[in-house]
Motif scaffolding. Structure first.
Motif, PDB file in Angstrom:
ATOM      1  N   CYS A  99       0.827  -1.203   0.000  1.00 48.41           N
ATOM      2  CA  CYS A  99       0.000   0.000   0.000  1.00 48.41           C
ATOM      3  C   CYS A  99       0.860   1.251   0.000  1.00 48.41           C
ATOM      4  O   CYS A  99       0.587   2.216  -0.716  1.00 48.41           O
ATOM      5  N   ARG A 100       1.916   1.251   0.809  1.00 52.59           N
ATOM      6  CA  ARG A 100       2.807   2.403   0.821  1.00 52.59           C
ATOM      7  C   ARG A 100       3.469   2.599  -0.537  1.00 52.59           C
ATOM      8  O   ARG A 100       3.614   3.731  -1.017  1.00 52.59           O
ATOM      9  N   ALA A 101       3.842   1.502  -1.201  1.00 56.50           N
ATOM     10  CA  ALA A 101       4.455   1.617  -2.523  1.00 56.50           C
ATOM     11  C   ALA A 101       3.475   2.212  -3.521  1.00 56.50           C
ATOM     12  O   ALA A 101       3.867   2.996  -4.400  1.00 56.50           O
ATOM     13  N   VAL A 102       2.209   1.855  -3.424  1.00 53.83           N
ATOM     14  CA  VAL A 102       1.190   2.407  -4.331  1.00 53.83           C
ATOM     15  C   VAL A 102       1.086   3.915  -4.140  1.00 53.83           C
ATOM     16  O   VAL A 102       0.997   4.678  -5.109  1.00 53.83           O
ATOM     17  N   ARG A 103       1.112   4.358  -2.901  1.00 52.92           N
ATOM     18  CA  ARG A 103       1.024   5.790  -2.631  1.00 52.92           C
ATOM     19  C   ARG A 103       2.215   6.535  -3.224  1.00 52.92           C
ATOM     20  O   ARG A 103       2.095   7.686  -3.644  1.00 52.92           O
ATOM     21  N   ARG A 104       3.370   5.885  -3.256  1.00 52.28           N
ATOM     22  CA  ARG A 104       4.580   6.530  -3.768  1.00 52.28           C
ATOM     23  C   ARG A 104       4.724   6.410  -5.279  1.00 52.28           C
ATOM     24  O   ARG A 104       5.648   6.983  -5.855  1.00 52.28           O
ATOM     25  N   ASN A 105       3.870   5.648  -5.926  1.00 53.94           N
ATOM     26  CA  ASN A 105       3.967   5.419  -7.375  1.00 53.94           C
ATOM     27  C   ASN A 105       2.661   5.761  -8.072  1.00 53.94           C
ATOM     28  O   ASN A 105       2.228   5.056  -8.988  1.00 53.94           O
ATOM     29  N   ARG A 106       2.027   6.836  -7.650  1.00 57.59           N
ATOM     30  CA  ARG A 106       0.701   7.161  -8.175  1.00 57.59           C
ATOM     31  C   ARG A 106       0.699   7.398  -9.680  1.00 57.59           C
ATOM     32  O   ARG A 106      -0.242   7.035 -10.354  1.00 57.59           O
ATOM     33  N   GLY A 107       1.734   8.006 -10.195  1.00 62.01           N
ATOM     34  CA  GLY A 107       1.729   8.338 -11.613  1.00 62.01           C
ATOM     35  C   GLY A 107       2.196   7.222 -12.520  1.00 62.01           C
ATOM     36  O   GLY A 107       2.152   7.346 -13.737  1.00 62.01           O
ATOM     37  N   ARG A 108       2.631   6.120 -11.941  1.00 64.06           N
ATOM     38  CA  ARG A 108       3.241   5.055 -12.747  1.00 64.06           C
ATOM     39  C   ARG A 108       2.189   4.103 -13.298  1.00 64.06           C
ATOM     40  O   ARG A 108       1.370   3.577 -12.563  1.00 64.06           O
ATOM     41  N   THR A 109       2.232   3.884 -14.613  1.00 58.74           N
ATOM     42  CA  THR A 109       1.299   2.943 -15.235  1.00 58.74           C
ATOM     43  C   THR A 109       2.033   2.003 -16.191  1.00 58.74           C
ATOM     44  O   THR A 109       1.461   1.517 -17.160  1.00 58.74           O
ATOM     45  N   ASP A 110       3.315   1.766 -15.947  1.00 59.10           N
ATOM     46  CA  ASP A 110       4.066   0.809 -16.764  1.00 59.10           C
ATOM     47  C   ASP A 110       3.425  -0.570 -16.662  1.00 59.10           C
ATOM     48  O   ASP A 110       2.779  -0.906 -15.677  1.00 59.10           O
ATOM     49  N   VAL A 111       3.667  -1.366 -17.694  1.00 57.18           N
ATOM     50  CA  VAL A 111       3.250  -2.763 -17.673  1.00 57.18           C
ATOM     51  C   VAL A 111       4.498  -3.636 -17.527  1.00 57.18           C
ATOM     52  O   VAL A 111       5.533  -3.352 -18.136  1.00 57.18           O
ATOM     53  N   VAL A 112       4.417  -4.673 -16.706  1.00 59.41           N
ATOM     54  CA  VAL A 112       5.542  -5.599 -16.534  1.00 59.41           C
ATOM     55  C   VAL A 112       5.609  -6.509 -17.752  1.00 59.41           C
ATOM     56  O   VAL A 112       4.730  -7.348 -17.976  1.00 59.41           O
ATOM     57  N   GLU A 113       6.645  -6.330 -18.535  1.00 59.05           N
ATOM     58  CA  GLU A 113       6.886  -7.197 -19.685  1.00 59.05           C
ATOM     59  C   GLU A 113       7.888  -8.281 -19.302  1.00 59.05           C
ATOM     60  O   GLU A 113       8.678  -8.115 -18.378  1.00 59.05           O
ATOM     61  N   ASP A 114       7.842  -9.379 -20.022  1.00 65.67           N
ATOM     62  CA  ASP A 114       8.809 -10.464 -19.827  1.00 65.67           C
ATOM     63  C   ASP A 114       8.835 -10.951 -18.382  1.00 65.67           C
ATOM     64  O   ASP A 114       9.901 -11.203 -17.809  1.00 65.67           O
ATOM     65  N   LEU A 115       7.658 -11.090 -17.783  1.00 63.89           N
ATOM     66  CA  LEU A 115       7.571 -11.551 -16.395  1.00 63.89           C
ATOM     67  C   LEU A 115       8.242 -12.910 -16.226  1.00 63.89           C
ATOM     68  O   LEU A 115       9.001 -13.128 -15.270  1.00 63.89           O
ATOM     69  N   THR A 116       7.989 -13.816 -17.150  1.00 61.72           N
ATOM     70  CA  THR A 116       8.551 -15.160 -17.053  1.00 61.72           C
ATOM     71  C   THR A 116      10.063 -15.129 -17.135  1.00 61.72           C
ATOM     72  O   THR A 116      10.766 -15.732 -16.307  1.00 61.72           O
ATOM     73  N   ARG A 117      10.582 -14.420 -18.123  1.00 59.08           N
ATOM     74  CA  ARG A 117      12.039 -14.374 -18.307  1.00 59.08           C
ATOM     75  C   ARG A 117      12.716 -13.732 -17.107  1.00 59.08           C
ATOM     76  O   ARG A 117      13.760 -14.207 -16.647  1.00 59.08           O
TER      77      ARG A 117
END
Length: 362
Positions: A340-358
């Motif tokens: 929850c604290r990380a969400v509050r600190r990353n409000r503007g971030r909307t990146d998508v996690v690519e290559d999760l498996t790799r």
């Protein structure tokens, strides 16, 4: 609309020498660790809070959701497990096991604008199936890996002098320097194991090691924990000089409570997991004995027996303890509050996690 951006990862420099390298890497870990023991100011703005939806309780076991401020001084967090809150949630934390096994579905798309999905997983890659289904789905990762977006390991050391406050004292376990009795513990080597598989490298190691040295085995795969231990692994291991902290598989940063239970108990952990260099991100080099340090299992057994007869050499593996405390995060309360604290600190971030498996298998 969510962005489609490569997921950035932290990297750690190779230590130039064992001791300096450990101090540097410990500093890096403490710098990036979302530390629940660090006080943060009270939240004053109404719009600065965050709502975190717990999509499923891990492994189907219900636990009461924590009060993040009361426990960790993390303010502005509203936690809920009510799926009806999905449209208003700032983030959804999704535990891998349930969505991978089909016992739960992912939330319905399209997700609300700027809502973040957090992939949470504390199993090793060998026990994390069907990762391919979740490429380009999540915005943040939360695992034991140091290069996760939200990094919270199974345990970590804190220098005794580091930010002393009430919360640190509440959650940390101070480690004692070795006493004479510590160096003369009555029993030699223990192993507590519940998940026994003949295909595991740790079982093959045990079969070889028991040819040269006595190993007392406890857990579902061995003897029950003694009644006078109260069911506590730490209390049991506190009677032994050494403890087998053997992981079920060997992967980057996959260092579980097995190691930290031994550290708390004052037993010297004999480890099988990632490389020695990886362990040295979390512990001084002398704090553990790595099975890879020896060309043969017989050589490992001889070394343990030599230490048993040589208190001065044994002390070299224990003297570091007086400078540290150990913290073992509470599953899953601390994870939710840290996320929850990380969400509050990353409000503007909307990146998508690519290559999760790799990434997770790297």
């Amino acid at each position: 609309m969510l962005g489609h951006v490569k997921h950035s990862r932290q990297t750690f420099p190779k230590p130039r020498c064992c001791f300096v390298g450990f101090l540097f890497l410990l500093g890096v870990c403490l710098l990036y660790l979302p530390d629940p023991l660090t006080l943060e100011p009270l939240v004053s703005e109404e719009n600065s809070g965050a709502t975190l939806l717990i999509w499923t309780h891990p492994f189907g076991r219900y636990r009461k959701l924590p009060d993040c401020f009361a426990l960790y001084q993390i303010g502005g967090c509203t936690l809920t497990d009510d799926g009806r809150a999905y449209p208003q949630a700032d983030a959804v934390i999704i535990h891998h096991r349930e969505v991978a096994s089909g016992t739960a579905d992912l939330p319905q798309e399209p997700r609300p604008r700027a809502q973040k999905w957090i992939w949470m997983n504390y199993e090793s890659p060998a026990h994390t199936p069907r990762l391919w289904r979740f490429e380009d789905v999540f915005n943040l990762t939360m695992t034991y890996r140091t290069d996760s977006d939200i990094f919270l390991p199974y345990g970590y050391l804190r220098p005794r002098e580091h930010r002393t406050n009430g919360l640190q004292n509440r959650f940390a376990h101070p480690l004692r320097a070795p006493s004479r009795l510590h160096l003369l513990r009555p029993r030699l080597l223990a192993w507590v194991i519940s998940n026994w598989s003949e295909s595991h490298a740790r079982v093959a190691l045990y079969y070889q090691l028991r040819r040269y040295i006595q190993v007392d085995v406890f857990g579902r795969a061995g003897r029950p924990l003694p009644e006078d231990s109260g069911g506590s692994v730490v209390r049991l291991v506190g009677r032994y000089q050494f403890y087998l902290a053997l992981e079920n598989s060997q992967h980057t940063d996959y260092i579980t409570e097995k190691l930290w239970n031994a550290v708390r108990a004052g037993a010297i952990p004999v480890v099988l997991g990632p490389s020695r260099q990886n362990y040295e991100r979390f512990l001084p080099p002398e704090a553990f004995i790595h099975v890879d340090d020896f060309p043969t299992v017989r050589g490992l057994a001889r070394y343990l027996l030599m230490l048993r007869r040589n208190p001065a050499r044994l002390r070299q593996h224990l003297d570091w303890r007086g400078s540290y405390s150990v913290h073992q995060p509470t599953f899953w309360a601390e994870h939710y509050c840290t996320a929850c604290r990380a969400v509050r600190r990353n409000r503007g971030r909307t990146d998508v996690v690519e290559d999760l498996t790799r990434w997770f298998h790297s």
